[in-house]
Design an enzyme around this catalytic site. Structure first.
Site, PDB file in Angstrom:
ATOM      1  N   ASN A   9       0.871  -1.179   0.000  1.00 49.50           N
ATOM      2  CA  ASN A   9       0.000   0.000   0.000  1.00 49.50           C
ATOM      3  C   ASN A   9       0.908   1.228   0.000  1.00 49.50           C
ATOM      4  O   ASN A   9       1.519   1.547   1.009  1.00 49.50           O
ATOM      5  CB  ASN A   9      -0.891  -0.026   1.250  1.00 49.50           C
ATOM      6  N   LYS A  11       0.096   4.293  -0.157  1.00 47.61           N
ATOM      7  CA  LYS A  11      -0.524   5.490   0.430  1.00 47.61           C
ATOM      8  C   LYS A  11      -0.331   6.681  -0.523  1.00 47.61           C
ATOM      9  O   LYS A  11      -0.323   6.492  -1.730  1.00 47.61           O
ATOM     10  CB  LYS A  11       0.054   5.772   1.817  1.00 47.61           C
ATOM     11  N   HIS A  94      -9.531   1.408   4.872  1.00 43.57           N
ATOM     12  CA  HIS A  94      -8.238   1.549   5.545  1.00 43.57           C
ATOM     13  C   HIS A  94      -8.431   2.483   6.750  1.00 43.57           C
ATOM     14  O   HIS A  94      -9.199   3.444   6.679  1.00 43.57           O
ATOM     15  CB  HIS A  94      -7.192   2.117   4.571  1.00 43.57           C
ATOM     16  N   GLU A  96      -6.764   4.813   7.836  1.00 40.27           N
ATOM     17  CA  GLU A  96      -6.507   6.233   7.549  1.00 40.27           C
ATOM     18  C   GLU A  96      -7.736   6.873   6.906  1.00 40.27           C
ATOM     19  O   GLU A  96      -8.041   8.042   7.150  1.00 40.27           O
ATOM     20  CB  GLU A  96      -5.254   6.362   6.659  1.00 40.27           C
ATOM     21  N   GLU A 166      -5.592  -4.963  10.472  1.00 41.30           N
ATOM     22  CA  GLU A 166      -4.549  -3.978  10.723  1.00 41.30           C
ATOM     23  C   GLU A 166      -4.821  -3.242  12.031  1.00 41.30           C
ATOM     24  O   GLU A 166      -5.617  -2.276  12.043  1.00 41.30           O
ATOM     25  CB  GLU A 166      -4.509  -2.953   9.589  1.00 41.30           C
ATOM     26  N   GLY A 172       2.411   2.050  10.684  1.00 39.25           N
ATOM     27  CA  GLY A 172       3.363   3.147  10.526  1.00 39.25           C
ATOM     28  C   GLY A 172       4.054   3.542  11.824  1.00 39.25           C
ATOM     29  O   GLY A 172       4.671   4.598  11.902  1.00 39.25           O
ATOM     30  N   SER A 212       3.351  -2.396  10.184  1.00 40.86           N
ATOM     31  CA  SER A 212       4.816  -2.421  10.316  1.00 40.86           C
ATOM     32  C   SER A 212       5.439  -3.760   9.901  1.00 40.86           C
ATOM     33  O   SER A 212       6.376  -4.245  10.534  1.00 40.86           O
ATOM     34  CB  SER A 212       5.221  -2.054  11.751  1.00 40.86           C
TER      35      SER A 212
HETATM   36  C1  PEP Z   1      -0.694   0.100   5.791  1.00 40.83           C
HETATM   37  O1  PEP Z   1      -0.489   1.099   5.122  1.00 40.83           O
HETATM   38  O2  PEP Z   1      -1.737  -0.516   5.646  1.00 40.83           O
HETATM   39  C2  PEP Z   1       0.323  -0.317   6.760  1.00 40.83           C
HETATM   40  C3  PEP Z   1       0.132  -1.432   7.417  1.00 40.83           C
HETATM   41  O3  PEP Z   1       1.425   0.516   6.912  1.00 40.83           O
HETATM   42  P1  PEP Z   1       2.839   0.133   7.586  1.00 40.83           P
HETATM   43  O4  PEP Z   1       3.279  -1.181   6.998  1.00 40.83           O
HETATM   44  O5  PEP Z   1       3.735   1.246   7.233  1.00 40.83           O
HETATM   45  O6  PEP Z   1       2.599  -0.006   9.064  1.00 40.83           O
END
Ligand code: PEP
Length: 248
Positions: A9, A11, A94, A96, A166, A172, A212
């Site tokens: 992803n 972003k 997501h 976000e 998630e 992040g 992460s």
């Molecule tokens: C994500 O963007 O869905 C995500 C899990 O980000 P990261 O791997 O940076 O934590």
């Protein structure tokens, strides 16, 4: 049998030039494996990724969509528009988008249904905040999200969906859920899907962990029986790291 799916992803990162640079490097490194790889990129990068990964098994997807087919919705992108770009997957819900853009489960559900109606497969993201985890409310929270996000979706369509668990506190932040925590939650999601759709259907649904994920922790995560893949944010921006994750 579920084939593992590793998705990146991006972003809101990478303009067209940076996308080209990524793809050229990634193509040098990429060789087809049994793992399915998917890049979920900004709308402006879809065409470039599609063109520069042609001839590989890499799939391309979007990160958002609007549920109406067309109309006066300035700034939005519709499912038929994605379809015309041969997009295979699209993220919905997501954290976000739920957090910054106030997307509710009702909206997530409408988007998932709109995508499925055109044959684009939704990657439905669920997960709890730190506050909910600290109050031990994660099971109830995630079960409710699954129920609401899949509401009214037929078993046939549900089988094609991907769920990404998630935990928001791990996105992040560099703070990964332990493989056991991630595995437990993915198991709980599968159980909920079994209750909704029965075992045959639920067994086909890919359930990913996201938060992460990096080359150093992917093997332990993928060793958990209920985890079928990963949704990778930060580490998917670097072709070497993303390739290391795919080759876990
Ligand atoms: C994500 O963007 O869905 C995500 C899990 O980000 P990261 O791997 O940076 O934590």
């Amino acid at each position: 049998m579920r084939i593992p799916l590793i998705a990146g992803n991006w972003k809101m990162y990478k303009d067209v030039k940076e996308t080209e640079e990524f793809c050229l490097k990634f193509r040098e490194l990429y060789h087809d494996t049994d793992i399915r790889a998917l890049l979920l990129v900004p709308f402006t990068s879809i065409e470039t990724v599609r063109r520069l990964t042609e001839g590989t098994n890499i799939m391309v997807g979007a990160q958002n969509v609007y549920f109406e087919r067309e109309g006066a919705y300035t700034g939005e992108i519709s499912v038929p528009m994605l379809k015309a770009l041969n997009v295979e997957y699209c993220i919905v819900g997501h954290s976000e988008r739920r957090g910054y853009f106030h997307e509710t489960d009702e909206i997530v559900n409408k988007k998932a249904k709109a995508l499925l109606s055109e044959g684009i497969l939704p990657v439905i993201c669920v997960g709890e905040s730190l506050e909910i985890r600290e109050a031990e409310g994660q099971n109830e929270h995630v079960k409710n999200q699954i129920r609401a996000d899949f509401s009214g979706i037929s078993a046939e369509d549900a089988a094609k969906c991907v769920v990404a668990y998630e935990p928001i506190w791990a996105i992040g932040t560099g703070r990964t859920a332990t493989p056991e925590q991630a595995g437990e939650m993915c198991s709980l999601i599968r159980e909920e899907l079994i209750e909704m759709y029965g075992e045959d259907t639920a067994d086909q649904i890919i359930i990913q962990y996201g938060g992460s994920v990096k080359p150093e922790n992917i093997t332990d995560i993928m060793n958990m029986p209920e985890i079928d893949g990963a949704l990778v944010g930060g580490a998917s921006l670097d072709p070497v790291k993303f390739m290391d994750i795919i080759n876990f």
